[in-house]
Design an enzyme around this catalytic site. Sequence first.
Site, PDB file in Angstrom:
ATOM      1  N   TYR A 131       0.826  -1.209   0.000  1.00 51.51           N
ATOM      2  CA  TYR A 131       0.000   0.000   0.000  1.00 51.51           C
ATOM      3  C   TYR A 131       0.861   1.260   0.000  1.00 51.51           C
ATOM      4  O   TYR A 131       0.363   2.340  -0.354  1.00 51.51           O
ATOM      5  CB  TYR A 131      -0.930   0.046   1.218  1.00 51.51           C
ATOM      6  N   HIS A 173       0.086 -11.646   1.819  1.00 51.33           N
ATOM      7  CA  HIS A 173      -0.908 -10.843   1.098  1.00 51.33           C
ATOM      8  C   HIS A 173      -1.528 -11.609  -0.076  1.00 51.33           C
ATOM      9  O   HIS A 173      -2.747 -11.610  -0.247  1.00 51.33           O
ATOM     10  CB  HIS A 173      -0.234  -9.566   0.599  1.00 51.33           C
TER      11      HIS A 173
END
Length: 268
Positions: free
Chosen positions: A40, A98
Site C-alpha cells: 500500500y 498478502h
Amino acid sequence: MSTIPAFGLGTFRLQGQTVIDSVRNGLELGYRAIDTAQIYGNEAEVGEAIAASGVRREELFLTTKIWVDNHAPEKLAPSLEESLAKLRTDYVDLTLIHWPAPGKGVSVEALMTALASAREQGLTRRIGISNFNIELTRQAIAAVGRDAIATNQIELSPYLQNRKLVDFLRGEGIHVTSYMTLAYGKVLDDPAIAEIARRHRATPAQVALAWALRLGYSVIPSSTKRENLAGNLLAQSLRLSGEDMAQIAALERDGREVNPAGLAPQWD
C-alpha cells in the site's frame, strides 16, 4: 486482544495526507483496528497518524501484509522489521501473506514457516493468510497447523459470497475477514440493498457491512470522509432480519473485483 476485532479501518489505495487524515479521524471516532500492507505504500503515514493520536499501542490492533517480493524466507522477517519501523511499533498484532503468488517460486510451506518464525521472534503476535483458496489453505495448515492461522482475509461482498471457501474455512475453525465488502461501492446502488436500508433507516453501506458481520466475518472498510467512517461504525448495531439476509444471499453473481494475474490462485 486475543481475537481479531470484528470492525477495523482499511487503508487500501489511501496515500500521503489522505491516509493520515483517515486514520486520525478513525481513531478519534473509536476505531481501534487498522489494516495496512507493505504494497500500500502507506505504513509510515499510518504510523505517523497513530503516533500523533495519543492512543496507547496496547489499545490498537495493527495488521500488515507481506508483499510477494518479500516471500523468500531470508527476506520475509527483515521486510517485516522494516514495516515495524515505518509503523513506529515493536510488533504488529497480525501479519498476513498478502497473495499466495503460486508462480513466484516460494512454496506455501516455506512462506508459512518463515512467517511462523517471525512470530516466534516477536515481530507479530498472530499470523494468517490472504487470498488463499482451499488447496493453498490446506497447504498452509499442513505447514503450521490450523490453530496458528488467525484468519484468511478474502474478497467478500453481497455480489461475491464465496460460499465454498467460507464453508471450508469455518470447518477448519479459521476466522474469515472480508475485504471489498462494498464491491468498490457497486452494492451501494443495488435496489435490494437500498430497500433493506430504507426499512431500517440505514445506509446501503451499513446494510452490506451488517450482512458480513451477521455472518461472523470481520470487516475493514475504508473511507476518506469522516461522516462515512462514523456511519460505517453504526453497522455494528444494525440487526438484519432473516428475510433481509435471504434477500442479500440472492444477490450472488460471482462479482469478483480483485484478481491480479500471477498473484491470485485458481478460485474455488
